[in-house]
Design an enzyme around this catalytic site. Structure first.
Site, mmCIF file in Angstrom:
data_model
loop_
_atom_site.group_PDB
_atom_site.id
_atom_site.type_symbol
_atom_site.label_atom_id
_atom_site.label_comp_id
_atom_site.label_asym_id
_atom_site.label_seq_id
_atom_site.Cartn_x
_atom_site.Cartn_y
_atom_site.Cartn_z
ATOM 1 N N CYS A 76 44.003 42.527 28.476
ATOM 2 C CA CYS A 76 43.278 43.373 29.642
ATOM 3 C C CYS A 76 43.967 44.615 29.906
ATOM 4 O O CYS A 76 44.956 45.049 29.165
ATOM 5 C CB CYS A 76 43.396 42.457 30.994
ATOM 6 S SG CYS A 76 45.137 42.102 31.327
ATOM 7 N N GLU A 197 55.456 36.267 38.725
ATOM 8 C CA GLU A 197 54.607 37.082 39.498
ATOM 9 C C GLU A 197 54.557 36.515 40.907
ATOM 10 O O GLU A 197 54.721 37.309 41.831
ATOM 11 C CB GLU A 197 52.950 37.191 39.208
ATOM 12 C CG GLU A 197 52.067 37.944 39.805
ATOM 13 C CD GLU A 197 50.738 37.820 39.723
ATOM 14 O OE1 GLU A 197 49.607 37.708 40.752
ATOM 15 O OE2 GLU A 197 50.403 37.556 38.453
ATOM 16 N N CYS A 312 42.450 39.227 39.895
ATOM 17 C CA CYS A 312 42.423 40.354 39.123
ATOM 18 C C CYS A 312 40.936 40.334 38.484
ATOM 19 O O CYS A 312 40.380 39.405 37.921
ATOM 20 C CB CYS A 312 43.412 40.789 38.281
ATOM 21 S SG CYS A 312 43.364 39.836 36.561
ATOM 22 N N SER A 341 51.399 30.839 30.015
ATOM 23 C CA SER A 341 50.367 32.153 30.410
ATOM 24 C C SER A 341 49.343 31.318 31.454
ATOM 25 O O SER A 341 48.554 30.521 31.002
ATOM 26 C CB SER A 341 49.602 32.566 29.063
ATOM 27 O OG SER A 341 48.424 33.315 29.771
ATOM 28 N N ASN A 343 46.959 32.688 33.092
ATOM 29 C CA ASN A 343 45.397 32.834 33.050
ATOM 30 C C ASN A 343 44.723 32.118 31.931
ATOM 31 O O ASN A 343 43.794 31.652 31.907
ATOM 32 C CB ASN A 343 45.097 34.369 32.801
ATOM 33 C CG ASN A 343 45.367 34.995 31.605
ATOM 34 O OD1 ASN A 343 44.692 35.047 30.670
ATOM 35 N ND2 ASN A 343 46.765 35.552 31.499
#
Length: 431
Positions: A76, A197, A312, A341, A343
């Protein structure tokens, strides 16, 4: 803000602590060296088969084997930017020691490449990182996930150069959480409390005295919170609500030390880790709002409950593309991305609802000769396994492929090549 600023003159951006520190520089917009590193980036991360898939409407058919690629996949903008800035930093400071707070993104290939460039990864220490090796003359990269307020201030106090690659989507969540804390709301964060995060996001409440947060992993944990809220007002619940002591024990790692459910669940603002399953984040927000209304009434909900969709756009686009592709008949799905990860894990879970799905970290997991692969089983607590005969042979096959937002195109292309090789197709002959 200029590309490079001294700490004392740096403008405050979303999520950026405003305290000044002696010396050092804060870099948020790169060094203007994109052209200089572009060829290296392209050589490291582009993929011929991916380009071919795009040219052919995201499908390659050879004999009785068809490989379909989701229309949104892989790197991304935020990841591209983070990796680009890491390469620019090495170009800008060829002689300096460069450190990275954790992993730049959750992709083993990318992180291994940065290590080969002489970038040293700082080890975890408690809820942050060990900055003992860092000296004022050094450079420290902040990852796309961001770092906690405490970590940021530690680096400022050291006076080193900070290159901040924190994703803009993450900064948007920080704005929301900071606003919640400013207005006396508890930030209810849908995420993984141990994820870099989420730790960084939760720390934003520290900008205001008494600011607080609560992290919930899924709807089951959110339900425990909703039951507590409703039971506190004498409302019936489907299952007995936790006592105050049991609640604090259950969520001990997911709240700050001063958290009190009797006080801090009266005003709630919902946010989320940007890479979670979007529909689950939205469902949690809606359910918590309804629980607040059942407990306190509609007027209280209107004044004491807030919610914003902070998934996002890249995460949403990749999930939407998978949903669209799964409308077609597929025999299996392969999802490529780091095992840590978030996502990628969300994409794999989404695919597994419809078709047999294998989440692999890297094409090197695939043994063509043995028709075997290592993979992470689906679910919040997935484990690593090796399976054989995972790709059927001797019959027509349609295989779907997608990848998490931190997976480079060359690794997607290599995965497609190995799938075709197992099916008896020479990938170098595909043109």
């Amino acid at each position: 803000m200029s590309d490079t600023t001294s700490f004392s003159g740096a403008a405050a951006t979303a999520g950026e602590p405003t305290a000044s520190a002696p010396g050092g520089q804060y870099v948020r917009k790169g060094f203007g060296l994109k052209a200089e590193v572009q060829d290296t980036l392209a050589a490291d991360y582009t993929g011929h088969l991916v380009d071919l898939l795009r040219e052919r409407d995201y499908a390659l058919e050879v004999g009785d084997t068809t490989v379909r690629l989701a229309r949104e996949f892989g790197f991304c903008y935020g990841v591209e930017r983070a990796v680009d800035y890491a390469y620019q930093t090495r170009q800008k400071f060829p002689e300096k020691r460069i450190f990275l707070a954790g992993e730049i993104i959750h992709n083993p290939h990318v992180n291994a490449k940065l290590k080969s460039m002489g970038i040293t990864f700082l080890s975890a220490k408690g809820t942050g990182f060990d900055y003992a090796p860092v000296a004022p003359a050094d450079v420290v990269l902040l990852p796309a996930f961001g770092v906690t307020i405490h970590d940021f201030q530690t680096l400022r106090d050291l006076g080193c150069v900070i290159v901040d690659t924190t994703c803009g989507s993450v900064l948007n969540v920080w704005k929301r959480v900071e606003a919640y804390a400013r207005d006396g709301f508890t930030a209810l964060i849908h995420g993984k409390y141990y994820h870099e995060e989420t730790r960084a996001t939760a720390s934003q409440v520290e900008k205001y005295p008494g600011g607080t947060y609560l992290v919930v992993r899924d709807m089951d944990e959110a339900q425990l919170v909703m039951d507590y809220i409703e039971a506190s007002q004498g409302k019936p619940t489907a299952q007995p609500a936790l006592t105050r002591e049991a609640f604090l024990e259950r969520f001990a790692k997911q709240v700050p030390a001063h958290f009190d459910p009797d006080t801090h669940l009266v005003r709630i603002g919902v946010a989320n880790q940007t890479t979670m399953l979007a529909r689950e984040s939205l469902a949690i927000a809606a359910a918590v709002g309804e629980a607040m209304e059942r407990a306190y009434g509609a007027e209280h909900r209107a004044e004491h409950f807030r919610s914003f969709d902070t998934i996002c756009s890249a995460t949403q686009d990749r999930q939407d593309a998978v949903v669209e592709m799964l409308r077609e008949p597929l025999d299996l799905m392969v999802v490529v991305g780091g095992y840590n990860s978030s996502n990628t894990i969300s994409l794999a879970a989404l695919c597994a609802e419809q078709v047999m799905t294998y989440h692999i970290a890297d094409p090197d997991e695939i043994d063509v000769a043995a028709n075997s692969t290592g993979h992470r089983t689906i679910g919040a607590h997935g484990t690593l396994e090796t399976v054989t005969d995972w790709i059927p042979t001797g019959r027509p096959l349609r295989i779907g492929v997608t990848a998490g937002a931190s997976t480079p195109n060359n690794k997607i292309g290599e995965t497609v090549a190995r799938i075709f090789a197992i099916r008896g197709v020479d990938p170098t002959a595909i043109a």
